[in-house]
Every structure is written in C-alpha cells, then in structure tokens.
Design a protein around this motif. Structure first.
Motif, PDB file in Angstrom:
ATOM      1  N   GLU B  21       0.668  -1.410   0.095  1.00 26.78           N
ATOM      2  CA  GLU B  21       0.109  -0.012   0.067  1.00 26.78           C
ATOM      3  C   GLU B  21       0.750   1.178  -0.036  1.00 26.78           C
ATOM      4  N   ILE B  22       1.981   1.247   0.693  1.00 24.23           N
ATOM      5  CA  ILE B  22       2.794   2.331   1.010  1.00 24.23           C
ATOM      6  C   ILE B  22       3.895   2.578  -0.335  1.00 24.23           C
ATOM      7  N   LEU B  23       4.293   1.488  -0.815  1.00 23.66           N
ATOM      8  CA  LEU B  23       5.472   1.448  -1.850  1.00 23.66           C
ATOM      9  C   LEU B  23       4.651   1.715  -3.224  1.00 23.66           C
ATOM     10  N   GLY B  24       3.619   1.360  -3.231  1.00 19.09           N
ATOM     11  CA  GLY B  24       2.454   1.790  -4.565  1.00 19.09           C
ATOM     12  C   GLY B  24       2.397   3.200  -4.703  1.00 19.09           C
ATOM     13  N   ARG B  25       2.636   3.794  -3.726  1.00 14.95           N
ATOM     14  CA  ARG B  25       2.219   5.283  -3.816  1.00 14.95           C
ATOM     15  C   ARG B  25       3.481   6.133  -4.176  1.00 14.95           C
ATOM     16  N   ASP B 165      14.105   7.235   3.797  1.00 13.79           N
ATOM     17  CA  ASP B 165      15.483   7.089   3.470  1.00 13.79           C
ATOM     18  C   ASP B 165      15.817   7.479   1.953  1.00 13.79           C
ATOM     19  N   ARG B 166      14.708   7.108   0.916  1.00  8.63           N
ATOM     20  CA  ARG B 166      15.031   7.365  -0.433  1.00  8.63           C
ATOM     21  C   ARG B 166      14.486   8.598  -0.860  1.00  8.63           C
ATOM     22  N   PHE B 167      13.401   9.023  -0.364  1.00  5.35           N
ATOM     23  CA  PHE B 167      12.885  10.390  -1.016  1.00  5.35           C
ATOM     24  C   PHE B 167      12.643  11.489   0.100  1.00  5.35           C
ATOM     25  N   GLY B 168      13.074  11.281   1.230  1.00  2.00           N
ATOM     26  CA  GLY B 168      12.812  12.297   2.217  1.00  2.00           C
ATOM     27  C   GLY B 168      11.622  11.882   3.254  1.00  2.00           C
ATOM     28  N   ARG B 169      11.727  12.565   4.449  1.00  4.69           N
ATOM     29  CA  ARG B 169      10.841  12.502   5.401  1.00  4.69           C
ATOM     30  C   ARG B 169       9.528  13.034   5.047  1.00  4.69           C
ATOM     31  N   GLU B 170       9.287  14.169   4.371  1.00  4.39           N
ATOM     32  CA  GLU B 170       8.056  14.740   4.102  1.00  4.39           C
ATOM     33  C   GLU B 170       7.240  13.561   3.139  1.00  4.39           C
ATOM     34  N   LYS B 171       7.904  13.051   2.180  1.00  4.78           N
ATOM     35  CA  LYS B 171       7.235  12.063   1.210  1.00  4.78           C
ATOM     36  C   LYS B 171       6.534  11.066   2.038  1.00  4.78           C
ATOM     37  N   ALA B 172       7.368  10.586   2.849  1.00  2.00           N
ATOM     38  CA  ALA B 172       6.955   9.485   4.015  1.00  2.00           C
ATOM     39  C   ALA B 172       5.609   9.844   4.797  1.00  2.00           C
ATOM     40  N   SER B 173       5.810  11.013   5.303  1.00  2.00           N
ATOM     41  CA  SER B 173       4.749  11.438   6.075  1.00  2.00           C
ATOM     42  C   SER B 173       3.634  11.772   5.100  1.00  2.00           C
ATOM     43  N   ALA B 174       3.768  12.243   4.069  1.00  2.00           N
ATOM     44  CA  ALA B 174       2.593  12.382   3.488  1.00  2.00           C
ATOM     45  C   ALA B 174       1.641  11.428   2.887  1.00  2.00           C
ATOM     46  N   ILE B 175       2.606  10.134   2.512  1.00  2.00           N
ATOM     47  CA  ILE B 175       1.901   8.821   2.158  1.00  2.00           C
ATOM     48  C   ILE B 175       1.116   8.247   3.629  1.00  2.00           C
ATOM     49  N   VAL B 177      -0.172  10.110   5.831  1.00  2.00           N
ATOM     50  CA  VAL B 177      -1.504  11.064   6.132  1.00  2.00           C
ATOM     51  C   VAL B 177      -2.431  10.335   4.918  1.00  2.00           C
ATOM     52  N   SER B 178      -2.030  10.097   3.734  1.00  2.00           N
ATOM     53  CA  SER B 178      -3.014   9.760   2.525  1.00  2.00           C
ATOM     54  C   SER B 178      -3.705   8.415   2.986  1.00  2.00           C
ATOM     55  N   ILE B 179      -2.813   7.564   3.732  1.00  2.00           N
ATOM     56  CA  ILE B 179      -3.708   6.201   4.154  1.00  2.00           C
ATOM     57  C   ILE B 179      -4.141   6.173   5.484  1.00  2.00           C
ATOM     58  N   GLU B 180      -4.135   7.456   6.147  1.00  4.02           N
ATOM     59  CA  GLU B 180      -4.772   7.840   7.496  1.00  4.02           C
ATOM     60  C   GLU B 180      -4.167   6.858   8.515  1.00  4.02           C
ATOM     61  N   TYR B 181      -2.787   6.859   8.335  1.00  2.00           N
ATOM     62  CA  TYR B 181      -2.038   5.779   9.209  1.00  2.00           C
ATOM     63  C   TYR B 181      -1.191   6.675  10.226  1.00  2.00           C
ATOM     64  N   VAL B 182      -1.100   5.997  11.194  1.00  3.52           N
ATOM     65  CA  VAL B 182      -0.152   6.848  12.408  1.00  3.52           C
ATOM     66  C   VAL B 182       1.256   6.150  12.400  1.00  3.52           C
ATOM     67  N   TRP B 183       2.228   6.742  11.919  1.00  2.33           N
ATOM     68  CA  TRP B 183       3.455   5.885  11.501  1.00  2.33           C
ATOM     69  C   TRP B 183       4.296   6.068  12.835  1.00  2.33           C
ATOM     70  N   ASN B 184       4.637   4.719  13.229  1.00  2.91           N
ATOM     71  CA  ASN B 184       5.532   4.700  14.493  1.00  2.91           C
ATOM     72  C   ASN B 184       6.760   4.837  13.599  1.00  2.91           C
ATOM     73  N   ASP B 185       7.484   6.105  13.777  1.00  8.82           N
ATOM     74  CA  ASP B 185       8.640   6.365  12.916  1.00  8.82           C
ATOM     75  C   ASP B 185      10.170   6.244  13.463  1.00  8.82           C
ATOM     76  N   ASP B 186      10.108   5.614  14.656  1.00  7.93           N
ATOM     77  CA  ASP B 186      11.308   5.645  15.396  1.00  7.93           C
ATOM     78  C   ASP B 186      11.727   4.191  15.330  1.00  7.93           C
ATOM     79  N   GLN B 187      12.713   3.552  14.569  1.00  9.59           N
ATOM     80  CA  GLN B 187      13.097   2.430  14.338  1.00  9.59           C
ATOM     81  C   GLN B 187      13.590   1.732  15.650  1.00  9.59           C
ATOM     82  N   SER B 188      14.217   2.648  16.512  1.00  6.43           N
ATOM     83  CA  SER B 188      14.873   1.912  17.535  1.00  6.43           C
ATOM     84  C   SER B 188      13.695   1.627  18.785  1.00  6.43           C
ATOM     85  N   ASN B 189      12.583   2.200  18.580  1.00  2.54           N
ATOM     86  CA  ASN B 189      11.425   2.068  19.485  1.00  2.54           C
ATOM     87  C   ASN B 189      10.411   0.862  19.452  1.00  2.54           C
TER      88      ASN B 189
END
Lengths: 200, 200
Positions: B21-25, B165-175, B177-189
């Motif tokens: 769903e994410i990579l398809g965007r 990592d590939r396209f920048g944090r803004e792109k990831a955040s925008a995706i 939001v577009s799928i109304e997903y709360v990203w757990n964005d800290d890989q160490s947590n």
C-alpha cells in the motif's frame, strides 16, 4: 461464520487486507473472497486476486467492502448494487472501509444512519446520498449492524473495534499485540479529520 | 523501478500488503507479484493471488519478502533459496517483514549484518542463522541494502522508513497521511519487544 469480502477492480489493497488480517484471527470466522462475476479481480496496486461469484456467498455472513478508486464506477453499476443490497440486507453485519461507505450509502440501507468515510473523498461521498447522517469526525462509526471507517488504515482500527464489540476488549487487544499493531482504539478520535470543515 | 513482491503458500497477508500500500504510492515504482513457479499462491488468510514465475523478475529491482507460517517450509526449500539468493544479490534493496528475515538469513546474505524479526518467533528465527547480528529490540533494522522489520504491522513502519530514506521524510509523512496511518517512525522504539529477554 463466513466473512464475505467483496472485491472489485481498482479496490484499495490495504482497505481489504488490513481487516482481513484481524478478522482472520477469529477462530470461528472463515474468510471468503467474492466479486460480482467471480474470477480475477485487480486491485489498485496491481494485485490479481481470485474470487468466487457473489451469488455463491452464504446469505447470513459478515460482509466486508473495501473502498478505493473503483468505487467511483461501482456506485453506478446497477447489477452490482442490486446483488450487494440483497446480500447486505440478509447479512449479520456489514463493514465498509474508506469509500466503501459510498457504495453502501448508494443502496439506501444507510439512510438516517450514522456513517463515516475517507476524509480526502468526504465531499464526493456525501453527495452520493445526503440522507445518511455522515460523521466528518470519526475514526469509525457504528449504527446497528453497520460499521463504516475512515480511510485505508482506519479499517484496521474498526475491525479491532468490531472484534471488541463481539468478543470483548481483551480479545481485540490480544490480536493487536499478535500483529504488533498499535490500535487507535477510540472511534471518536479522528486523527485525520479536516479541521477546516466543521459540518458535523 | 520494479518492486518484486515474492509470495509463497501460507504467507501472512498483511506482511505483504501493508508495505504494498505504501510502496505503491511512489510514482516511479511498479509493483509486481512473483512466486518460485508462478500461478496461484494462497495466503494464510485464504487469499488466492496470481503470481508470475520468479525467473521473469527484473534483476535490479527492489525485493519485498513477507513472513508467515509458510517461512517454516521455505527455509528448507533448496530450489527457492537458490533462486532467491541470486535475486537478492542483484537487487537494489531487499526488504523483509516478520519471519521473512529468517528466509533471508538462511541465504547467508545477512551474515554479520544487523536484522530483526517477529518478536513471537524470535528464538526460532535466531536459530536459523546465528551469524546474523539479530536485534531483539527494533521496530525495524537497516544494514546496507537490507531492511528487516518486526512482526506484521511493523512492515508498514519500515516501508515508510524506506521511503523516508530514499525520498525524504516529507514524502513518507505525506503517504502516511494519505492512508490515514499513524506512522511509528522511530525504528529503535520497539513497541512489542519482550522485556523479559535481554540478549541484544
């Protein structure tokens, strides 16, 4: 109990398979995949899924309808809407994700009921049927046997809410942990509502 | 760029289709679905998906391997491991979800690299290859071109991390939001690490 997942061309992949992952963990549920005519259905993400014709579905099951770009066609497909209306009328429950609620609204079965949908497509969804009591702020809505969720990922939160309502909160929480998912468990806390628009 | 999603019988549905769903965007990515022999592959949740034979995949794409019950067989399937090893060696990136990392570990390509996996199956995964630098606490791990995630839903967080990592944090955040997903964005947590077990 059969969970009858209704697919169509250009459905949104995660709309269907988020809830599938959760409902598939209820031991008494059997997941089955349908489309109006059966055969291969292609999701928006290019996934090709084998389906059974809708007429072969058990009439007393739980219906799950995803959303996606394909709903723009589906709301005008008379033969689909006719078969889908029959199915939902007899169903124990009907769950829709994202713009799936537009298709359900088109049947008239949501008239005067509370429902929600994708926040990016909300104005289009509302116009499909203004007699629905559309909730602009809701992670998901419940009204009688009808569960409707906001966009894409909200379907997972709704599916867990549905499990909680049927089997208790502990069961829902245990499923969330088993799939390492952080459940947004408050249906009224809409994390992605457009704050600029205040009707409802 | 082709995103080559590798499926097998008894794969876990959301392991694959959360990241899809994410990579398809990403506009420049094309999603393609493979299995060793091609044809219909059945997920753990009874979903039947049409696939293309692995030998037809572009060799320089991005590989995505889900986990699931089927990995218990896959780690012993010599013909699969041989084809998969070739594919991953030539791939630009390789992403695994859940116990998919056990299969990747079995190829030897993860030796001395950091990797993680499903927290419920961690002891089994570790035993597949002890030369991997297994991270018991990580939502996802990155080492060179290898991305490995914790169980099921963690694959979505990892996919967003990969996009970031590939396209920048803004792109990831925008995706997200577009799928109304709360990203757990800290890989160490790691929200679901077993606190009782402290090795790594």
């Amino acid at each position: 109990v059969d969970v009858n997942i209704i697919l169509f061309d250009d459905f949104e992949t995660l709309d269907a398979f988020g809830p599938v992952e959760i409902l598939g963990r209820i031991e008494s549920y059997t997941l089955r995949y349908f489309s109006l005519q059966g055969g291969i259905v292609k999701s928006r993400q290019g996934l090709r899924v084998e389906t059974v014709p809708l007429m072969k579905a058990a009439s007393d099951g739980i219906v799950l309808l995803p959303g996606g770009q394909g709903t723009r066609m589906l709301v005008n497909e008379v033969s689909f809407l006719s078969a889908f209306t029959d199915m939902v009328q007899n169903a124990a429950y009907c769950l829709t994700v994202c713009t799936g609620s537009a298709v359900l609204a088109k049947t008239g079965l949501l008239d005067r009921r509370k429902a929600t949908s994708n926040k990016n497509a909300f104005d289009w969804v509302k116009k499909i049927n203004e007699k629905v009591n559309w909730q602009r702020r809701a992670r998901w809505s419940v009204d009688g046997k009808y569960y409707t969720s906001s966009g894409v990922s909200a379907g997972m939160d709704m599916a867990l809410g549905f499990v909680s309502d049927r089997f208790g909160r502990e069961k829902a929480s245990a499923i969330a942990v088993s799939i390492e998912y952080v459940w947004n468990d408050d249906q009224s806390n809409d994390l992605f509502a457009k704050t600029g628009k205040s009707d409802v």
